[in-house]
Motif scaffolding. Structure first.
Motif, PDB file in Angstrom:
ATOM      1  N   GLU A  21      -7.669 149.252  71.625  1.00 60.52           N
ATOM      2  CA  GLU A  21      -6.434 148.823  72.285  1.00 60.52           C
ATOM      3  C   GLU A  21      -6.207 149.607  73.575  1.00 60.52           C
ATOM      4  O   GLU A  21      -6.855 150.615  73.825  1.00 60.52           O
ATOM      5  CB  GLU A  21      -5.244 148.997  71.339  1.00 60.52           C
ATOM      6  CG  GLU A  21      -5.339 148.093  70.129  1.00 60.52           C
ATOM      7  CD  GLU A  21      -4.206 148.279  69.136  1.00 60.52           C
ATOM      8  OE1 GLU A  21      -3.968 147.339  68.370  1.00 60.52           O
ATOM      9  OE2 GLU A  21      -3.583 149.362  69.106  1.00 60.52           O
ATOM     10  N   THR A  22      -5.248 149.103  74.370  1.00 60.89           N
ATOM     11  CA  THR A  22      -4.922 149.725  75.652  1.00 60.89           C
ATOM     12  C   THR A  22      -3.424 149.968  75.777  1.00 60.89           C
ATOM     13  O   THR A  22      -2.625 149.355  75.061  1.00 60.89           O
ATOM     14  CB  THR A  22      -5.381 148.839  76.824  1.00 60.89           C
ATOM     15  OG1 THR A  22      -4.731 147.564  76.720  1.00 60.89           O
ATOM     16  CG2 THR A  22      -6.894 148.656  76.829  1.00 60.89           C
ATOM     17  N   VAL A  23      -3.085 150.836  76.722  1.00 64.49           N
ATOM     18  CA  VAL A  23      -1.689 151.166  76.985  1.00 64.49           C
ATOM     19  C   VAL A  23      -1.443 151.140  78.489  1.00 64.49           C
ATOM     20  O   VAL A  23      -2.352 151.416  79.279  1.00 64.49           O
ATOM     21  CB  VAL A  23      -1.311 152.546  76.387  1.00 64.49           C
ATOM     22  CG1 VAL A  23      -2.049 153.683  77.071  1.00 64.49           C
ATOM     23  CG2 VAL A  23       0.196 152.768  76.435  1.00 64.49           C
ATOM     24  N   ALA A  24      -0.221 150.818  78.865  1.00 64.71           N
ATOM     25  CA  ALA A  24       0.230 150.858  80.254  1.00 64.71           C
ATOM     26  C   ALA A  24       1.531 151.651  80.307  1.00 64.71           C
ATOM     27  O   ALA A  24       2.237 151.771  79.297  1.00 64.71           O
ATOM     28  CB  ALA A  24       0.459 149.450  80.785  1.00 64.71           C
ATOM     29  N   THR A  25       1.852 152.189  81.477  1.00 64.63           N
ATOM     30  CA  THR A  25       3.098 152.935  81.645  1.00 64.63           C
ATOM     31  C   THR A  25       3.926 152.328  82.772  1.00 64.63           C
ATOM     32  O   THR A  25       3.391 151.798  83.744  1.00 64.63           O
ATOM     33  CB  THR A  25       2.841 154.420  81.976  1.00 64.63           C
ATOM     34  OG1 THR A  25       2.135 154.516  83.220  1.00 64.63           O
ATOM     35  CG2 THR A  25       2.046 155.093  80.878  1.00 64.63           C
ATOM     36  N   ALA A  26       5.234 152.436  82.619  1.00 66.43           N
ATOM     37  CA  ALA A  26       6.195 152.059  83.660  1.00 66.43           C
ATOM     38  C   ALA A  26       7.171 153.227  83.755  1.00 66.43           C
ATOM     39  O   ALA A  26       7.917 153.494  82.814  1.00 66.43           O
ATOM     40  CB  ALA A  26       6.917 150.780  83.292  1.00 66.43           C
ATOM     41  N   GLU A  27       7.129 153.935  84.869  1.00 65.03           N
ATOM     42  CA  GLU A  27       7.885 155.181  84.979  1.00 65.03           C
ATOM     43  C   GLU A  27       8.830 155.178  86.173  1.00 65.03           C
ATOM     44  O   GLU A  27       8.462 154.751  87.253  1.00 65.03           O
ATOM     45  CB  GLU A  27       6.931 156.359  85.116  1.00 65.03           C
ATOM     46  CG  GLU A  27       5.969 156.494  83.949  1.00 65.03           C
ATOM     47  CD  GLU A  27       5.014 157.645  84.136  1.00 65.03           C
ATOM     48  OE1 GLU A  27       5.478 158.805  84.147  1.00 65.03           O
ATOM     49  OE2 GLU A  27       3.810 157.392  84.293  1.00 65.03           O
ATOM     50  N   SER A  28       9.997 155.702  85.939  1.00 66.16           N
ATOM     51  CA  SER A  28      10.946 155.927  87.014  1.00 66.16           C
ATOM     52  C   SER A  28      11.121 157.434  87.187  1.00 66.16           C
ATOM     53  O   SER A  28      10.461 158.050  88.009  1.00 66.16           O
ATOM     54  CB  SER A  28      12.278 155.222  86.735  1.00 66.16           C
ATOM     55  OG  SER A  28      13.137 155.343  87.851  1.00 66.16           O
ATOM     56  N   CYS A  29      11.940 158.059  86.368  1.00 66.32           N
ATOM     57  CA  CYS A  29      12.289 159.478  86.568  1.00 66.32           C
ATOM     58  C   CYS A  29      11.103 160.432  86.464  1.00 66.32           C
ATOM     59  O   CYS A  29      11.148 161.526  87.025  1.00 66.32           O
ATOM     60  CB  CYS A  29      13.396 159.902  85.616  1.00 66.32           C
ATOM     61  SG  CYS A  29      12.966 159.805  83.867  1.00 66.32           S
ATOM     62  N   THR A  30      10.053 160.048  85.787  1.00 65.66           N
ATOM     63  CA  THR A  30       8.885 160.922  85.644  1.00 65.66           C
ATOM     64  C   THR A  30       7.864 160.728  86.761  1.00 65.66           C
ATOM     65  O   THR A  30       6.929 161.527  86.876  1.00 65.66           O
ATOM     66  CB  THR A  30       8.199 160.713  84.286  1.00 65.66           C
ATOM     67  OG1 THR A  30       7.980 159.317  84.100  1.00 65.66           O
ATOM     68  CG2 THR A  30       9.033 161.279  83.146  1.00 65.66           C
ATOM     69  N   GLY A  31       8.025 159.709  87.563  1.00 60.30           N
ATOM     70  CA  GLY A  31       7.203 159.527  88.746  1.00 60.30           C
ATOM     71  C   GLY A  31       5.702 159.533  88.520  1.00 60.30           C
ATOM     72  O   GLY A  31       4.948 159.959  89.387  1.00 60.30           O
ATOM     73  N   GLY A  32       5.246 159.087  87.371  1.00 56.90           N
ATOM     74  CA  GLY A  32       3.816 159.016  87.097  1.00 56.90           C
ATOM     75  C   GLY A  32       3.277 160.150  86.237  1.00 56.90           C
ATOM     76  O   GLY A  32       2.074 160.221  85.990  1.00 56.90           O
ATOM     77  N   MET A  33       4.157 161.004  85.738  1.00 55.74           N
ATOM     78  CA  MET A  33       3.712 162.143  84.929  1.00 55.74           C
ATOM     79  C   MET A  33       3.088 161.705  83.599  1.00 55.74           C
ATOM     80  O   MET A  33       2.176 162.370  83.103  1.00 55.74           O
ATOM     81  CB  MET A  33       4.870 163.108  84.690  1.00 55.74           C
ATOM     82  CG  MET A  33       5.335 163.831  85.947  1.00 55.74           C
ATOM     83  SD  MET A  33       6.866 164.797  85.691  1.00 55.74           S
ATOM     84  CE  MET A  33       6.291 166.048  84.553  1.00 55.74           C
ATOM     85  N   ILE A  34       3.571 160.623  83.019  1.00 55.29           N
ATOM     86  CA  ILE A  34       2.991 160.136  81.764  1.00 55.29           C
ATOM     87  C   ILE A  34       1.589 159.615  82.041  1.00 55.29           C
ATOM     88  O   ILE A  34       0.633 159.956  81.327  1.00 55.29           O
ATOM     89  CB  ILE A  34       3.883 159.059  81.109  1.00 55.29           C
ATOM     90  CG1 ILE A  34       5.263 159.631  80.773  1.00 55.29           C
ATOM     91  CG2 ILE A  34       3.212 158.490  79.861  1.00 55.29           C
ATOM     92  CD1 ILE A  34       6.306 158.576  80.405  1.00 55.29           C
ATOM     93  N   ALA A  35       1.448 158.818  83.090  1.00 57.81           N
ATOM     94  CA  ALA A  35       0.125 158.314  83.471  1.00 57.81           C
ATOM     95  C   ALA A  35      -0.820 159.468  83.798  1.00 57.81           C
ATOM     96  O   ALA A  35      -1.997 159.438  83.433  1.00 57.81           O
ATOM     97  CB  ALA A  35       0.244 157.363  84.666  1.00 57.81           C
ATOM     98  N   ALA A  36      -0.311 160.496  84.460  1.00 50.62           N
ATOM     99  CA  ALA A  36      -1.147 161.656  84.791  1.00 50.62           C
ATOM    100  C   ALA A  36      -1.634 162.350  83.524  1.00 50.62           C
ATOM    101  O   ALA A  36      -2.798 162.757  83.445  1.00 50.62           O
ATOM    102  CB  ALA A  36      -0.381 162.630  85.674  1.00 50.62           C
ATOM    103  N   ALA A  37      -0.761 162.488  82.533  1.00 49.19           N
ATOM    104  CA  ALA A  37      -1.168 163.121  81.272  1.00 49.19           C
ATOM    105  C   ALA A  37      -2.273 162.304  80.604  1.00 49.19           C
ATOM    106  O   ALA A  37      -3.236 162.872  80.071  1.00 49.19           O
ATOM    107  CB  ALA A  37       0.033 163.260  80.335  1.00 49.19           C
ATOM    108  N   LEU A  38      -2.146 160.997  80.652  1.00 46.05           N
ATOM    109  CA  LEU A  38      -3.153 160.138  80.030  1.00 46.05           C
ATOM    110  C   LEU A  38      -4.478 160.189  80.785  1.00 46.05           C
ATOM    111  O   LEU A  38      -5.543 160.264  80.173  1.00 46.05           O
ATOM    112  CB  LEU A  38      -2.642 158.695  79.944  1.00 46.05           C
ATOM    113  CG  LEU A  38      -1.414 158.485  79.056  1.00 46.05           C
ATOM    114  CD1 LEU A  38      -0.911 157.060  79.164  1.00 46.05           C
ATOM    115  CD2 LEU A  38      -1.700 158.852  77.613  1.00 46.05           C
ATOM    116  N   THR A  39      -4.416 160.167  82.097  1.00 50.50           N
ATOM    117  CA  THR A  39      -5.655 160.150  82.877  1.00 50.50           C
ATOM    118  C   THR A  39      -6.295 161.526  82.989  1.00 50.50           C
ATOM    119  O   THR A  39      -7.430 161.624  83.461  1.00 50.50           O
ATOM    120  CB  THR A  39      -5.442 159.546  84.277  1.00 50.50           C
ATOM    121  OG1 THR A  39      -4.435 160.290  84.970  1.00 50.50           O
ATOM    122  CG2 THR A  39      -5.044 158.082  84.176  1.00 50.50           C
ATOM    123  N   ASP A  40      -5.623 162.559  82.550  1.00 50.67           N
ATOM    124  CA  ASP A  40      -6.256 163.876  82.455  1.00 50.67           C
ATOM    125  C   ASP A  40      -7.292 163.913  81.330  1.00 50.67           C
ATOM    126  O   ASP A  40      -8.114 164.825  81.269  1.00 50.67           O
ATOM    127  CB  ASP A  40      -5.212 164.977  82.217  1.00 50.67           C
ATOM    128  CG  ASP A  40      -4.583 165.471  83.507  1.00 50.67           C
ATOM    129  OD1 ASP A  40      -5.083 165.134  84.599  1.00 50.67           O
ATOM    130  OD2 ASP A  40      -3.587 166.217  83.429  1.00 50.67           O
TER     131      ASP A  40
END
Length: 167
Positions: A21-40
């Motif tokens: 399976e896959t996941v996507a993120t939609a971020e406002s206040c975190t400005g991409g921090m969740i995506a950054a954690a995942l792509t680390d």
């Protein structure tokens, strides 16, 4: 990235990979921090493809399909908006799962109804699965954003694990 976020992101990645399976993120206040954690996480391209930062209301509408009427009625930091953000991210990414966050990280921008530290999170999954919840985090801007990342990753991991157990 802190060790706790790295551990949650790694667990999430392992679970998604095992399930295909896959996941996507939609971020406002975190400005991409969740995506950054995942792509680390090495190899994350196998289970993560989209991370959308929609800081402005216009971006929420243009990138994620959030309705102008929803923003006008409820404000960007609301259950209705994060549910639409999560659904929009999942749809646009053709992902199995999505997580969305919108909040007031501070130091300004708060109100009596929505004080600094108020963050709405939503999760979207298969078969119309949708969950949303509000958090009230303490601390400065960095602390609110970090707590949001940890909560989003933890709640998403728990939801997917719960769905795996009931399948």
């Amino acid at each position: 990235m802190d060790k706790q976020a790295a551990a949650l992101a790694a667990q999430l990645g392992q679970l998604l990979l095992a399930r295909g399976e896959t996941v996507a993120t939609a971020e406002s206040c975190t400005g991409g921090m969740i995506a950054a954690a995942l792509t680390d996480i090495a190899g994350s391209s196998a289970w993560f493809g989209y991370g959308l930062v929609s800081y402005s209301n216009e971006a929420k509408q243009d990138l994620l399909g959030v309705q102008a009427a929803t923003l006008a009625e409820h404000g960007a930091v609301s259950e209705a908006v994060v549910r639409q953000m999560a659904a929009g991210a999942r749809e646009r990414a053709a992902a199995d799962w999505a997580v969305a966050v919108s909040g007031i990280a501070g130091p300004g921008g708060g109100s009596p109804a929505k004080p600094v530290g108020t963050v709405w999170l939503a999760l979207a999954g298969p078969d119309g699965l949708s969950q949303a919840f509000v958090c009230h985090f303490a601390g400065d801007r960095a602390a609110v954003r970090q707590q949001t990342v940890l909560t989003a990753l933890g709640r998403l991991l728990q939801l997917i694990e719960d769905c795996a157990l009931s399948a």
